[in-house]
Design an enzyme around this catalytic site. Structure first.
Site, PDB file in Angstrom:
ATOM      1  N   SER A 138     -35.650 -36.736 -57.100  1.00 40.89           N
ATOM      2  CA  SER A 138     -35.605 -37.743 -58.169  1.00 40.89           C
ATOM      3  C   SER A 138     -34.565 -38.778 -57.779  1.00 40.89           C
ATOM      4  CB  SER A 138     -35.178 -37.055 -59.475  1.00 40.89           C
ATOM      5  OG  SER A 138     -34.812 -38.009 -60.462  1.00 40.89           O
ATOM      6  N   TYR A 151     -29.921 -31.210 -64.438  1.00 43.88           N
ATOM      7  CA  TYR A 151     -30.975 -31.894 -63.681  1.00 43.88           C
ATOM      8  C   TYR A 151     -30.372 -32.654 -62.504  1.00 43.88           C
ATOM      9  CZ  TYR A 151     -35.337 -34.595 -63.126  1.00 43.88           C
ATOM     10  OH  TYR A 151     -36.500 -35.155 -62.646  1.00 43.88           O
TER      11      TYR A 151
HETATM   12  P1  NAD Z   1     -44.658 -32.330 -65.781  1.00 41.69           P
HETATM   13  O1  NAD Z   1     -43.973 -31.712 -66.940  1.00 41.69           O
HETATM   14  O2  NAD Z   1     -45.859 -33.182 -65.980  1.00 41.69           O
HETATM   15  O3  NAD Z   1     -45.062 -31.208 -64.714  1.00 41.69           O
HETATM   16  C1  NAD Z   1     -44.214 -30.144 -64.410  1.00 41.69           C
HETATM   17  C2  NAD Z   1     -45.021 -29.074 -63.725  1.00 41.69           C
HETATM   18  O4  NAD Z   1     -44.148 -27.971 -63.421  1.00 41.69           O
HETATM   19  C3  NAD Z   1     -46.140 -28.507 -64.600  1.00 41.69           C
HETATM   20  O5  NAD Z   1     -47.251 -28.188 -63.796  1.00 41.69           O
HETATM   21  C4  NAD Z   1     -45.515 -27.228 -65.167  1.00 41.69           C
HETATM   22  O6  NAD Z   1     -46.474 -26.253 -65.547  1.00 41.69           O
HETATM   23  C5  NAD Z   1     -44.715 -26.783 -63.958  1.00 41.69           C
HETATM   24  N1  NAD Z   1     -43.674 -25.821 -64.267  1.00 41.69           N
HETATM   25  C6  NAD Z   1     -42.654 -25.940 -65.165  1.00 41.69           C
HETATM   26  N2  NAD Z   1     -41.924 -24.805 -65.166  1.00 41.69           N
HETATM   27  C7  NAD Z   1     -42.486 -23.976 -64.258  1.00 41.69           C
HETATM   28  C8  NAD Z   1     -42.185 -22.657 -63.798  1.00 41.69           C
HETATM   29  N3  NAD Z   1     -41.168 -21.949 -64.283  1.00 41.69           N
HETATM   30  N4  NAD Z   1     -42.987 -22.125 -62.851  1.00 41.69           N
HETATM   31  C9  NAD Z   1     -44.044 -22.797 -62.352  1.00 41.69           C
HETATM   32  N5  NAD Z   1     -44.369 -24.049 -62.745  1.00 41.69           N
HETATM   33  C10 NAD Z   1     -43.589 -24.624 -63.682  1.00 41.69           C
HETATM   34  O7  NAD Z   1     -43.497 -33.117 -65.011  1.00 41.69           O
HETATM   35  P2  NAD Z   1     -43.500 -34.235 -63.859  1.00 41.69           P
HETATM   36  O8  NAD Z   1     -42.849 -35.432 -64.429  1.00 41.69           O
HETATM   37  O9  NAD Z   1     -44.820 -34.341 -63.183  1.00 41.69           O
HETATM   38  O10 NAD Z   1     -42.423 -33.577 -62.883  1.00 41.69           O
HETATM   39  C11 NAD Z   1     -42.737 -33.065 -61.621  1.00 41.69           C
HETATM   40  C12 NAD Z   1     -41.506 -33.156 -60.738  1.00 41.69           C
HETATM   41  O11 NAD Z   1     -41.151 -34.514 -60.565  1.00 41.69           O
HETATM   42  C13 NAD Z   1     -40.271 -32.469 -61.325  1.00 41.69           C
HETATM   43  O12 NAD Z   1     -39.558 -31.813 -60.295  1.00 41.69           O
HETATM   44  C14 NAD Z   1     -39.465 -33.615 -61.869  1.00 41.69           C
HETATM   45  O13 NAD Z   1     -38.102 -33.339 -61.916  1.00 41.69           O
HETATM   46  C15 NAD Z   1     -39.788 -34.693 -60.850  1.00 41.69           C
HETATM   47  N6  NAD Z   1     -39.540 -36.056 -61.303  1.00 41.69           N
HETATM   48  C16 NAD Z   1     -40.194 -36.578 -62.382  1.00 41.69           C
HETATM   49  C17 NAD Z   1     -39.928 -37.870 -62.768  1.00 41.69           C
HETATM   50  C18 NAD Z   1     -40.618 -38.516 -63.933  1.00 41.69           C
HETATM   51  O14 NAD Z   1     -40.211 -39.634 -64.305  1.00 41.69           O
HETATM   52  N7  NAD Z   1     -41.624 -37.927 -64.505  1.00 41.69           N
HETATM   53  C19 NAD Z   1     -38.985 -38.631 -62.093  1.00 41.69           C
HETATM   54  C20 NAD Z   1     -38.331 -38.067 -61.001  1.00 41.69           C
HETATM   55  C21 NAD Z   1     -38.622 -36.778 -60.627  1.00 41.69           C
END
Ligand code: NAD
Length: 256
Positions: A138, A151
């Protein structure tokens, strides 16, 4: 481009992980999904491109389940050539109010899980002298924001872990890199939009505009498709010598 390759994408039932899994499958990889929630919906989407796509329900906070998932990927798909560590959760509160249990969960799911999956997958990658590890970090792996102690600590940690893994494998066919998105409108961020809308008595669109204006100069969300295209590029021969990089896709966030 990726036909003959196999990919394990953690947290791929939703958001960024699902976008990456779809793009890898579109490019010919065989895919193992992971994550909770709408498993059947995610599988149906990915199976349009990889009819044999499978799902493993490993809880990424549980090391023994992570190792078993990597072994199942190797057994059922034949290998784990591409490992995308994407699963992640968020909790927002100042340190003095941050529940200790949330800290532990975020460190386990957003950071330690990548250590356990890499530890399990690297020997097979060494055996084939080819591998791609992509850690979804991130902008919070590069800079901080208030109220996100666990985080930010986990994401800074995974950027460091990415560099160590890249160096340890620098003379092999295994590359390890991190992708550092800014705001992406997934369920994880929609929760933060909802909280802002409720706190300030504004509507959803106004809350999204404010969220972007605070941090992301482009005033546009990054899309899962854009991140997925970068992941596919990192799996290509053109990226053979990109090692230990933390690539931000953030509309200018960390340029400020
Ligand atoms: P999201 O909530 O849409 O998806 C998260 C995924 O992780 C889902 O498939 C969920 O089922 C899975 N998950 C959660 N806990 C789990 C566990 N204990 N075991 C197995 N699977 C688990 O979120 P997203 O925004 O797509 O995030 C995905 C990644 O991207 C994360 O690492 C997040 O930190 C990172 N990220 C997101 C953003 C953003 O703006 N959305 C920005 C930077 C980084």
């Amino acid at each position: 481009m990726l036909s003959g390759k196999t990919a394990l994408v953690t947290g791929s039932t939703s958001g960024i992980g699902l976008g990456i899994a779809l793009a890898l499958a579109q490019n010919g990889a065989r895919v193992m999904l992971n994550g909770f929630g709408d498993v059947e919906g995610a599988l149906a989407q990915v199976r349009r491109h990889d009819p044999k796509a499978v799902h493993d329900g490993a809880d990424m906070s549980r090391p023994e389940q992570i190792e078993a998932m990597v072994r199942r990927c190797e057994a059922d798909l034949g290998a784990c050539d591409i490992l995308v560590n994407n699963a992640g959760i968020q909790h927002v509160a100042p340190i003095h109010e941050f529940p200790a249990e949330r800290w532990d969960a975020i460190i386990a799911i957003n950071l330690s899980s990548a250590f356990h999956s890499m530890r399990a997958a690297l020997p097979g990658m060494h055996g084939r002298n080819w591998g791609r590890i992509i850690n979804v970090a991130s902008v919070h792996g590069l800079v901080a924001s208030t109220n996100k102690s666990a985080y930010v600590a986990a994401k800074h940690g995974i950027v460091g872990l990415t560099k160590v893994a890249a160096l340890e494998n620098a003379t092999t066919g295994v590359t390890v890199n991190a992708i550092c998105p800014g705001w992406v409108l997934t369920p994880l961020v929609q929760k933060q939009v909802d909280a802002r809308a409720a706190a300030q008595h504004i509507d959803n669109e106004a809350a999204k505009r404010e969220l972007l204006a605070e941090k992301q100069p482009s005033l546009q969300f990054t899309t899962p498709e854009q991140l997925a295209a970068l992941a596919v590029f990192l799996c290509s021969p053109a990226a053979d010598n990109i090692r230990g990089a933390a690539i931000n896709v953030d509309g200018g966030w960390v340029a400020q």
